[in-house]
Design a protein around this motif. Structure first.
Motif, short mmCIF file in Angstrom:
data_model
loop_
_atom_site.label_atom_id
_atom_site.label_comp_id
_atom_site.label_asym_id
_atom_site.label_seq_id
_atom_site.Cartn_x
_atom_site.Cartn_y
_atom_site.Cartn_z
N LEU A 179 -66.86 134.34 -53.68
CA LEU A 179 -66.17 132.96 -54.40
C LEU A 179 -64.85 132.91 -53.39
CD1 LEU A 179 -66.81 133.23 -58.17
CD2 LEU A 179 -68.49 131.98 -56.12
N VAL A 180 -63.74 133.62 -53.48
CA VAL A 180 -62.10 133.39 -52.45
C VAL A 180 -62.69 132.31 -50.95
CG1 VAL A 180 -60.60 134.06 -51.64
CG2 VAL A 180 -61.33 134.14 -53.95
N LEU A 181 -63.72 133.21 -50.47
CA LEU A 181 -63.98 132.43 -49.66
C LEU A 181 -65.10 131.08 -49.29
CD1 LEU A 181 -65.27 135.74 -47.27
CD2 LEU A 181 -63.57 134.31 -46.62
N ILE A 182 -65.83 131.13 -50.05
CA ILE A 182 -66.59 129.43 -50.33
C ILE A 182 -65.09 128.63 -51.26
CG2 ILE A 182 -68.12 128.62 -51.59
CD1 ILE A 182 -69.23 131.36 -51.75
N LEU A 241 -59.93 124.81 -38.12
CA LEU A 241 -60.10 126.43 -39.06
C LEU A 241 -61.61 125.92 -40.27
CD1 LEU A 241 -58.70 128.85 -39.61
CD2 LEU A 241 -57.37 127.92 -41.25
N GLY A 242 -61.23 125.12 -41.42
CA GLY A 242 -62.81 124.81 -41.97
C GLY A 242 -63.82 124.60 -41.97
N TRP A 243 -64.38 124.06 -40.75
CA TRP A 243 -65.50 124.96 -40.20
C TRP A 243 -66.30 125.20 -39.53
CZ3 TRP A 243 -69.30 121.83 -42.96
CH2 TRP A 243 -68.80 120.73 -43.79
N LEU A 271 -68.55 131.95 -42.66
CA LEU A 271 -67.81 133.14 -43.80
C LEU A 271 -68.41 132.58 -45.24
CD1 LEU A 271 -64.08 134.19 -42.87
CD2 LEU A 271 -66.32 135.17 -42.02
N ALA A 272 -68.63 131.38 -45.64
CA ALA A 272 -68.52 130.58 -46.84
C ALA A 272 -70.92 130.90 -46.91
CB ALA A 272 -68.53 129.33 -46.64
N LEU A 273 -70.92 130.41 -45.87
CA LEU A 273 -72.70 130.19 -45.80
C LEU A 273 -73.00 132.05 -46.19
CD1 LEU A 273 -73.72 128.22 -42.86
CD2 LEU A 273 -73.71 128.14 -45.57
N ALA A 274 -72.61 133.81 -45.37
CA ALA A 274 -72.51 134.69 -45.75
C ALA A 274 -72.54 134.66 -47.15
CB ALA A 274 -71.51 135.45 -44.15
N SER A 275 -71.18 134.22 -47.60
CA SER A 275 -70.23 134.74 -48.84
C SER A 275 -72.05 134.11 -49.89
CB SER A 275 -69.34 134.41 -48.81
OG SER A 275 -68.73 134.83 -47.86
N ALA A 276 -72.10 133.07 -49.65
CA ALA A 276 -73.36 132.56 -50.35
C ALA A 276 -74.56 133.60 -50.77
CB ALA A 276 -73.33 131.42 -50.25
N PHE A 277 -75.22 133.93 -48.86
CA PHE A 277 -76.21 134.98 -48.76
C PHE A 277 -75.81 135.90 -49.99
CE2 PHE A 277 -78.09 138.23 -47.09
CZ PHE A 277 -79.86 137.06 -47.52
N MET A 278 -74.28 136.67 -49.55
CA MET A 278 -74.50 138.26 -50.49
C MET A 278 -74.06 138.10 -51.94
SD MET A 278 -71.05 139.87 -50.08
CE MET A 278 -70.55 139.59 -48.50
N ILE A 279 -73.93 136.30 -52.18
CA ILE A 279 -74.07 136.56 -54.21
C ILE A 279 -75.24 136.20 -54.34
CG2 ILE A 279 -73.13 134.56 -56.07
CD1 ILE A 279 -70.72 133.99 -54.31
N PHE A 280 -76.34 135.85 -53.74
CA PHE A 280 -77.39 135.39 -53.65
C PHE A 280 -78.14 137.48 -53.60
CE2 PHE A 280 -81.94 135.21 -52.38
CZ PHE A 280 -82.44 134.43 -53.50
N ALA A 281 -78.00 137.77 -52.87
CA ALA A 281 -78.56 139.18 -52.58
C ALA A 281 -78.39 140.08 -53.30
CB ALA A 281 -78.43 139.92 -51.23
#
Length: 372
Positions: free
Chosen positions: A81-84, A117-119, A125-135
């Motif tokens: 969530l911090v990365l997102i 930097l953001g994009w 990293l945000a995409l990977a974090s979102a998938f990690m939360i889903f998984a």
């Protein structure tokens, strides 16, 4: 926690064949309700909610490990969530409001460096974090520890010859199954390397009504009792359930000198084999599970979001005995009765009846002489 149930139903919903492979259906011997390969019987500790002449009610596996969900959120959910949030603050918020947010600091100085930097760095990293939360919640089953049933309940009724199961909808939902069709599996986790990380438990498979039906209507798998060390323990638990359903309670208490092959079912189950029927407080959870450092706190974080499941009244699954939460003494819910007695919730008549079977003569005499 319904991790085993969650993973099975995720596989089954892809295809019934994948569900069968998930529980290693073709890789082990099947034990129908009419027989068992176990020489003796055994009830694991903290497995039964209640036992009486009408029904035996057991838990599902995972309760002792549910604290891991709360702890895991600190290492999975929070960093993700911090990365997102950082990606939103440096990439999305500037485009919407011409401002950047760095953690909780808002600034009107938006530079192209921040956007790059953001994009280009934070967006992947945000995409990977979102998938990690889903998984974490979906595939790994941590959603079964929050905002759902606190525990599973599996009730074996020897009068109706039915098995009544309470579990979340995405884990198969509440269901009534026929006892005679149940088949025991002692190694539903299989023997692969990944199986070592799986909670080992007794699985009861209910085959489809029509073996040629591609939709496999009626197929199900119920995970019964706490986590077990191995298939031999699953065999002993299955034989206990089978003896209960086929013969019923045959002695008041198991003899102290009972042999390893003794199969008599005690009418009054020892408190060590029972667990509290309801959401326990931290003290009760610690008493039953003997958790380590900080485990109780993480477990309570998970449990606080959950509700206690109750059997639909239209099922009449208690056969008139009563529910363990309402009539713990009559239902043989020993741990629940002990808690209620300590809280002063038992009537004098119930307390006397309870002490007749599970108390000392001195305690019974004291209860009898005490005024209400």
């Amino acid at each position: 926690m319904f991790v085993r149930e969650n993973s099975y139903w995720l596989a089954w919903r892809r295809t019934p064949q994948k569900g069968r492979a998930h529980i290693n259906l073709e890789g082990q011997k099947h034990w129908p309700a009419q027989r068992s390969g176990a020489r003796g019987i055994a009830m694991p500790g903290r497995a039964a909610y209640a036992q009486n002449d009408a029904y035996l009610e057991l838990c599902n596996p995972g309760w002792d490990l549910q604290w891991r969900a709360g702890m895991g959120n600190l290492f999975v959910l929070l960093p993700a969530l911090v990365l997102i949030w950082m990606w939103y603050g440096l990439a999305v918020h500037p485009l919407l409001f011409d401002q950047i947010i760095f953690f909780f600091v808002v600034s009107d100085r938006v530079s192209s460096t921040d956007l790059w930097l953001g994009w280009f760095l934070l967006f992947p990293l945000a995409l990977a974090s979102a998938f990690m939360i889903f998984a974490w919640f979906h595939y790994m089953g941590m959603r079964t520890c929050f905002f759902t049933y606190a525990r599973g309940r599996v009730r074996f009724n020897r009068l109706t010859r039915k098995v009544y199961v309470l579990r979340p909808d995405y884990c198969g939902g509440n269901v009534v199954l026929n006892w005679e069709r149940m088949v025991a599996l002692f190694e539903p986790e299989g023997t692969s390397a990944s199986a070592k990380q799986t909670i080992k438990a007794l699985a009861l498979y209910h085959p489809p009504f029509d073996p040629n039906d591609p939709s496999a209507q009626g197929e199900d798998c119920v995970f019964v009792g706490p986590g077990l060390p191995g298939p031999q323990d699953a065999a002993y638990l299955w034989e206990y359930i089978r003896q209960y359903m086929e013969v019923g309670p045959s002695v008041d208490h198991v003899p102290a000198d009972a042999s390893a092959t003794y199969k008599g079912i005690a009418r009054y189950l020892h408190p060590d084999y029972t667990t509290y029927c309801g959401k326990p407080d931290a003290r009760q959870y610690g008493l039953e599970q003997k958790p380590g450092f900080m485990e109780t706190g993480f477990h309570m974080m998970s449990q606080a979001t959950c509700s206690w499941p109750t059997f639909p009244k239209k099922w009449k699954s208690d056969s008139g005995v009563g529910e363990p939460e309402d009539r713990p003494v009559q239902a043989g819910a020993v741990m629940t009765a002990l808690v209620y007695r300590a809280q002063g919730k038992l009537s004098k008549a119930d307390e006397i009846e309870f002490l007749q079977h599970w108390g000392t003569a001195e305690a019974q005499q004291e209860a009898t002489s005490r005024e209400e």
